[in-house]
Structure formats: structure tokens, C-alpha cells
Design an enzyme around this catalytic site. Structure first.
Site, short mmCIF file in Angstrom:
data_model
loop_
_atom_site.label_atom_id
_atom_site.label_comp_id
_atom_site.label_asym_id
_atom_site.label_seq_id
_atom_site.Cartn_x
_atom_site.Cartn_y
_atom_site.Cartn_z
N LYS A 183 0.86 -1.18 0.00
CA LYS A 183 0.00 0.00 0.00
C LYS A 183 0.90 1.23 0.00
O LYS A 183 1.46 1.61 1.02
CB LYS A 183 -0.92 0.04 1.22
CG LYS A 183 -2.03 1.09 1.02
CD LYS A 183 -2.55 1.70 2.28
CE LYS A 183 -1.75 2.86 2.78
NZ LYS A 183 -1.68 4.05 1.92
N GLY A 236 7.26 5.28 7.45
CA GLY A 236 6.39 6.45 7.60
C GLY A 236 6.69 7.15 8.92
O GLY A 236 7.79 6.99 9.47
N SER A 237 5.73 7.89 9.41
CA SER A 237 5.97 8.69 10.61
C SER A 237 6.00 7.81 11.87
O SER A 237 5.41 6.72 11.88
CB SER A 237 4.88 9.75 10.75
OG SER A 237 3.64 9.10 10.92
N THR A 238 6.64 8.31 12.90
CA THR A 238 6.71 7.57 14.16
C THR A 238 5.31 7.34 14.72
O THR A 238 4.99 6.26 15.21
CB THR A 238 7.60 8.34 15.15
OG1 THR A 238 8.92 8.39 14.58
CG2 THR A 238 7.67 7.67 16.51
N THR A 240 2.40 7.00 13.14
CA THR A 240 1.71 5.90 12.46
C THR A 240 2.38 4.58 12.77
O THR A 240 1.72 3.54 12.91
CB THR A 240 1.69 6.12 10.93
OG1 THR A 240 1.23 7.44 10.66
CG2 THR A 240 0.77 5.15 10.24
N GLY A 241 3.71 4.60 12.92
CA GLY A 241 4.44 3.37 13.26
C GLY A 241 3.94 2.76 14.56
O GLY A 241 3.84 1.53 14.69
N GLU A 259 10.51 1.79 9.71
CA GLU A 259 11.46 2.86 9.31
C GLU A 259 10.72 4.17 9.55
O GLU A 259 9.80 4.51 8.80
CB GLU A 259 11.81 2.75 7.82
CG GLU A 259 12.43 1.43 7.42
CD GLU A 259 13.83 1.26 7.96
OE1 GLU A 259 14.51 2.27 8.20
OE2 GLU A 259 14.23 0.11 8.17
N CYS A 294 13.64 11.68 5.12
CA CYS A 294 13.66 11.23 6.53
C CYS A 294 14.99 11.55 7.20
O CYS A 294 15.02 11.92 8.37
CB CYS A 294 13.36 9.74 6.61
SG CYS A 294 14.50 8.74 5.63
P1 NAD Z 1 2.57 8.57 7.36
O1 NAD Z 1 2.95 7.86 8.61
O2 NAD Z 1 1.51 9.59 7.42
O3 NAD Z 1 2.11 7.53 6.23
C1 NAD Z 1 2.94 6.47 5.80
C2 NAD Z 1 2.09 5.39 5.19
O4 NAD Z 1 1.28 4.82 6.22
C3 NAD Z 1 1.11 5.89 4.12
O5 NAD Z 1 0.99 4.92 3.10
C4 NAD Z 1 -0.20 6.01 4.90
O6 NAD Z 1 -1.35 5.92 4.09
C5 NAD Z 1 -0.08 4.80 5.83
N1 NAD Z 1 -0.91 4.85 7.04
C6 NAD Z 1 -1.35 5.94 7.71
N2 NAD Z 1 -2.09 5.55 8.78
C7 NAD Z 1 -2.09 4.20 8.79
C8 NAD Z 1 -2.66 3.21 9.64
N3 NAD Z 1 -3.39 3.53 10.70
N4 NAD Z 1 -2.45 1.91 9.35
C9 NAD Z 1 -1.70 1.55 8.28
N5 NAD Z 1 -1.15 2.43 7.44
C10 NAD Z 1 -1.32 3.75 7.69
O7 NAD Z 1 3.94 9.19 6.79
P2 NAD Z 1 4.13 10.10 5.49
O8 NAD Z 1 3.64 11.47 5.81
O9 NAD Z 1 3.62 9.41 4.29
O10 NAD Z 1 5.73 10.11 5.38
C11 NAD Z 1 6.54 10.98 6.09
C12 NAD Z 1 7.15 10.29 7.30
O11 NAD Z 1 7.83 9.11 6.88
C13 NAD Z 1 8.19 11.13 8.00
O12 NAD Z 1 8.04 11.03 9.39
C14 NAD Z 1 9.52 10.52 7.56
O13 NAD Z 1 10.60 10.72 8.44
C15 NAD Z 1 9.14 9.08 7.48
N6 NAD Z 1 10.07 8.37 6.61
C16 NAD Z 1 11.01 7.53 7.19
C17 NAD Z 1 11.95 6.89 6.37
C18 NAD Z 1 12.98 5.97 6.99
O14 NAD Z 1 13.65 5.25 6.23
N7 NAD Z 1 13.18 5.96 8.29
C19 NAD Z 1 11.94 7.09 4.99
C20 NAD Z 1 10.99 7.96 4.45
C21 NAD Z 1 10.05 8.59 5.26
#
Ligand code: NAD
Length: 500
Positions: A183, A236-238, A240-241, A259, A294
């Protein structure tokens, strides 16, 4: 030369399930071009039913094709073919990637697509290069390990470097013998859909790799919870993680790798080599992808003796950037992904100024031909409690803190929660190694910053920046389970052995 007309790009408008573009039927989701605010298309969101279909088609593809049982070299051959198709379609894929993301065409053509092809080749090579172990045991006992895939891997990825970060997940997972349901961010779905279709042309069994378009709350959540998913890999973001990890634990104790966000320091000592080159590195780390990276080195921590010269040079560099749409070759400052994200950056910068920060350059958002942009911004005069120093901004904002001695520099470089990456700049190898050991981060670059085209070195954070690695052999290994076979091999022989 690489510039293109965004209206001429042909896009796919639905999820990819079972080897074809498939109707999904959820609510409509608009995908907008951040460069000019135009609506590129509307998708029907993949509902929980579609997630069922995709996971079932992944399981069935595994059964029917025997993907996890065939010789790994056969998987490798398919992935090498896929890489050559990516090379062949580089222009079309780079345009699809630039259309609705913040990735300028010069970067998607020059870096992202070559790295995507290289990742496919690298993981093809891994497929049969990392065998199990045989252990020293008592005579008559054979104990060894075999690797087995998890089955269906759920991969969830962000919008900031969409295709490259997605490939860093699906390529090793497939090479290790799994099926994948991916996704991507609902903001940036186009190039990954085309890559999935190219995979089928390369010989990936239909259904082995599915791409679902939808929001995190509906599609992402249903995917993480699905009982047919054996492993969850997330970038993604911490925030959401945390949700993903809780859901994966509550719905099957699925292993996860995360990540997550970062707030990375660049620690510069007085004896840093080549100040001009360093200034370019610091400025690029701030402006590339408009800071939406990131590992963006967004905290400059610089020793007093070199501070004035370095800051002056960084300001010269950032003033030279050219804001523009992602489809112009000359663009070096791309748009912010959305108006919401631009508002968030603006709010943090305003709060920082209210708390006493001074702006050396930039500080404001602006609109350019319908796109949302933010001026490259350098802030100074803050302590480590300031929001701009602590929070991940995900925009072109650099904070500067000046230190006098080694201990003070190290204390400023530490972050209370994040530990993704750091840069250390010094000619003194002892100081470099000592500070790299002190800094709690998954990557420390010394006298350089960023990954370039590297696919071999592992990348992933410590602390609230997550755990588990993408890239390198470590990422291949994480998509395999270790099974121990312990065989008593002397039984018959003992039964028939003559009695003394
Ligand atoms: P996000 O957490 O908003 O979304 C990431 C993904 O998760 C998207 O596909 C989103 O639709 C999905 N998502 C959102 N809520 C969810 C849920 N409840 N269950 C399952 N999936 C869900 O992050 P973003 O705004 O897309 O990306 C930016 C963030 O990603 C920043 O914090 C950045 O630091 C981080 N990031 C980290 C790395 C790394 O390698 N550490 C790399 C790139 C980006």
C-alpha cells in the site's frame, strides 16, 4: 532535456490485484499534483474486501507458482528481467514518479529510477547467496538451518521518495520467496502501479505482487490486521508506526519492521575538511526534496572557529536554489507535498520565532503557479528545547547551534527520541570514531552526508526512528524465517550394530 508536459502523462487509475488493474469500489480519493494543485485523477479506495482479494490472490499465486519452492536462481532471473524493463521504461516511470510527488524530474531520471533497477538486481543476486548454517554436533546428529519466507508480506510506504522506498521493500521480500501486498501513499501511487505491471511482463506470477490504493485508516489498517499477512514492513511517521505496531501485535503477533521519522544532526568540528564542499552538502541536505527526506540533516551543530564561514557559505548556496514544478529539469526546490504540510512547517517556524529564534534566510511559505512552496530557511539563536530543534519538520528548515568543545557538541547532537542518522565532519579519525560511537543513530556519515546511489549499506533507525533495516543484505534477511532441522542420523546403524 528531461522536462515534460504533465498533461501528456498517461496514468493508471486503479489498484493492481491478481496481475491486473482491478475495480475496487470504495470512496473516491483525489490525487493532486503538488507542483500546480491540479487534480490528476480520482481513485476508488481499496476497501477491506479488496484487501481480502489481494491477500488471497497473493496466497494463491504462491501456491500455484511455487515461487518460494523454485530454485532461487529462477526468481533471480525474473528479477533481473524486471530490472531491464525498468531501464527500458525509465523515462515513462520517471515522469509518473515526478507527476504527483515532490521529486524533480532531474532526480527521478538521474537517481531514483537507476537505484530502483539496481535494487532489483542487487536482491536478485542475494536470492541464492545467503545459505543456512550447519552446526557442530555430536556424531550421528545433523543440525542445520534453512530459510523460509513468511508468505504474504504487507508493505506500507510514504510519499516522500515513493518508488525507491517501495522497491527497497518489495524487491528483497520477493527475492526471498514471499508474495507482497503493497500500500503506497495515496498521494503518490502512479509509478509503483506501472512497475507492478512491468513485473508481470518480466515473469512475476500474476497475484504475487499486488498494489492497493487507499488511505491508511481504511486500506492500510485492514492490511495490517489481515490474518493472511505474515509480516508487516512499514516506512512512515513515528506516530503511524506506533499504530501499525500495536495493530500487528493485536492481530496475530506479526513481526514488523519500522522505518520512522528523524531529526538528524550534522556535527561539524573546526577541523572539518573543505568548507566549500561541506557547505554544499549541508545546503543540499536542507533543500533536496525541499527537506522532505527522513534523514534530512536538519540540525547543524557547528564549532565556533568555523561557524561564521560555514554559515555564510550555506546561505549563499540556499539562496541559489530555483523553485519550480517537478516537471522542469532546472528545478532544485520542489513543492511541499500538500497545503496541510506547508501549514505545519509554517506553524513550527512561527513558534520557533516566537520563542526567540532569528531567521538568517527564508522563513515563509509561498505559492508558485498553484503549488505550495517553502523558502529554504535557516534559524539560529535557539536552545534544544525549541520546537524547531526537537520536532521533525519535514521541510527546508535548518537550525544552527554553535558549540565550543567536544562534549558540548556531542550533547547538542544527541536527540531525546529520534536516532535515524547523523553526520560528523572532522579530519581527525579518532574524533570521528569516538563521536560516531557516542551518537545513538542507525547511520553515521563521516565527511559526507546521504546515501547517494548506495543499495548495499543497510539503513534504519534506533530509538523512535524505528527498528529493522531496509537496503543491503540485512533487508533480504529480515524477510526470511530461520528453521532449524535437527536430525538424528545414527538410529538404524545403532540398531544393526553387532553386540560386543
Ligand atoms: P505517514 O505515517 O503519514 O504515512 C505512511 C504510510 O502509512 C502511508 O501509506 C499512509 O497511508 C499509511 N498509514 C497511515 N495511517 C495508517 C494506519 N493507521 N495503518 C496503516 N497504514 C497507515 O507518513 P508520510 O507522511 O507518508 O511520510 C513521512 C514520514 O515518513 C516522516 O516522518 C519521515 O521521516 C518518514 N520516513 C522515514 C523513512 C525511513 O527510512 N526511516 C523514509 C521515508 C520517510
Amino acid at each position: 532535456m528531461n522536462s515534460f508536459n504533465p498533461d501528456s502523462v498517461s496514468i493508471d487509475r486503479s489498484s493492481f490485484i491478481g496481475g491486473e488493474f482491478a475495480a475496487t469500489g470504495g470512496t473516491a480519493i483525489g490525487v493532486f499534483r503538488p507542483s500546480d494543485g491540479h487534480l490528476a485523477c480520482e481513485f476508488r479506495e481499496a476497501t477491506a474486501d479488496c484487501v481480502d482479494r489481494a491477500v488471497e490472490s497473493a496466497r494463491s499465486a504462491l501456491r500455484v507458482s511455487g515461487w518460494s519452492d523454485i530454485a532461487p536462481r529462477q526468481r533471480a532471473a525474473v528479477m533481473r528481467h524486471w530490472a531491464s524493463l525498468v531501464d527500458e521504461h525509465r523515462v515513462e516511470l520517471a515522469r509518473l514518479e515526478s507527476l504527483c510527488s515532490s521529486r524533480p524530474i532531474a532526480e527521478t531520471m538521474g537517481r531514483d529510477l537507476p537505484v530502483v533497477a539496481e535494487l532489483l538486481r542487487f536482491y536478485a543476486e542475494c536470492a541464492d547467496k545467503s545459505p543456512g548454517e550447519v552446526f557442530d554436533t555430536a556424531r550421528g546428529i545433523l543440525s542445520f538451518t534453512q530459510h523460509e519466507p513468511y508468505g504474504v508480506v504487507a508493505a506500507i510506504t510514504p510519499w516522500n521518495v515513493p518508488l525507491l522506498l517501495a522497491t527497497a521493500k518489495f524487491a528483497p521480500a520477493l527475492a526471498a520467496g514471499n508474495a507482497v501486498v503493497l500500500k503506497p501513499s495515496e498521494l503518490t501511487p502512479f509509478a509503483i502501479l506501472r512497475i507492478a505491471a512491468l513485473g508481470v511482463r518480466a515473469g512475476v506470477p500474476p497475484g504475487l505482487f499486488n498494489v492497493l490504493i487507499g488511505s491508511g485508516a481504511i486500506t492500510g489498517n485492514a492490511l495490517v490486521r489481515h490474518p493472511g499477512v505474515g509480516y508487516v514492513t512499514f516506512t512512515g511517521s513515528t506516530q503511524t508506526g506506533v499504530t501499525v505496531m500495536c495493530e500487528a501485535a493485536q492481530h496475530g503477533i506479526k513481526p514488523v519492521s519500522l522505518e520512522l521519522g528523524g531529526k538528524s544532526p550534522q556535527l561539524v568540528f573546526d577541523d572539518a575538511p573543505d568548507v566549500a564542499e561541506l557547505a554544499s552538502l549541508v545546503a543540499a541536505s536542507l533543500t533536496r526534496n525541499s527537506g522532505q527526506i527522513c534523514f534530512c540533516g536538519s540540525r547543524l551543530i557547528v564549532q565556533r572557529g568555523i561557524a561564521d564561514e560555514l554559515i555564510a557559505r550555506v546561505l549563499d548556496e540556499v539562496r541559489a536554489v530555483q523553485a519550480g514544478p517537478t516537471w522542469h529539469e532546472a528545478t532544485t526546490l520542489p513543492p511541499i507535498i500538500s497545503a496541510d504540510q506547508a501549514n505545519r512547517i509554517d506553524a513550527i517556524v512561527k513558534r520557533a520565532k516566537d520563542a526567540g529564534a532569528q531567521t538568517l534566510v527564508g522563513g515563509k511559505r509561498f505559492e508558485h503557479k498553484g503549488g505550495q512552496f517553502f523558502e529554504p530557511t535557516v534559524l539560529t539563536g535557539m536552545d534544544s528545547t525549541n520546537d524547531a530543534v526537537r520536532s521533525e519538520i519535514f521541510g527546508p528548515v535548518l537550525t544552527v547551534q554553535v558549540f565550543d568543545d567536544y562534549d558540548e557538541g556531542l550533547a547538542l547532537a544527541a536527540h531525546p527520541t529520534y536516532g535515524l542518522a547523523a553526520g560528523v565532519h572532522t579530519r581527525d579519525i579518532d574524533k570521528a570514531l569516538a563521536s560516531a560511537r557516542e551518537i545513538e543513530a542507525g547511520t553515521v556519515w563521516v565527511n559526507t552526508y546521504g546515501r547517494g546511489n548506495d543499495v548495499v549499506s543497510p539503513f534504519g533507525g534506533f530509538k523512535q526512528s524505528g527498528f529493522g533495516k531496509d537496503f543491503g543484505l540485512a533487508a533480504f534477511d529480515k524477510y526470511r524465517r530461520i528453521k532449524n532441522l535437527y536430525i538424528r542420523a545414527d538410529r538404524d546403524q545403532r540398531r544393526t550394530a553387532p553386540r560386543a
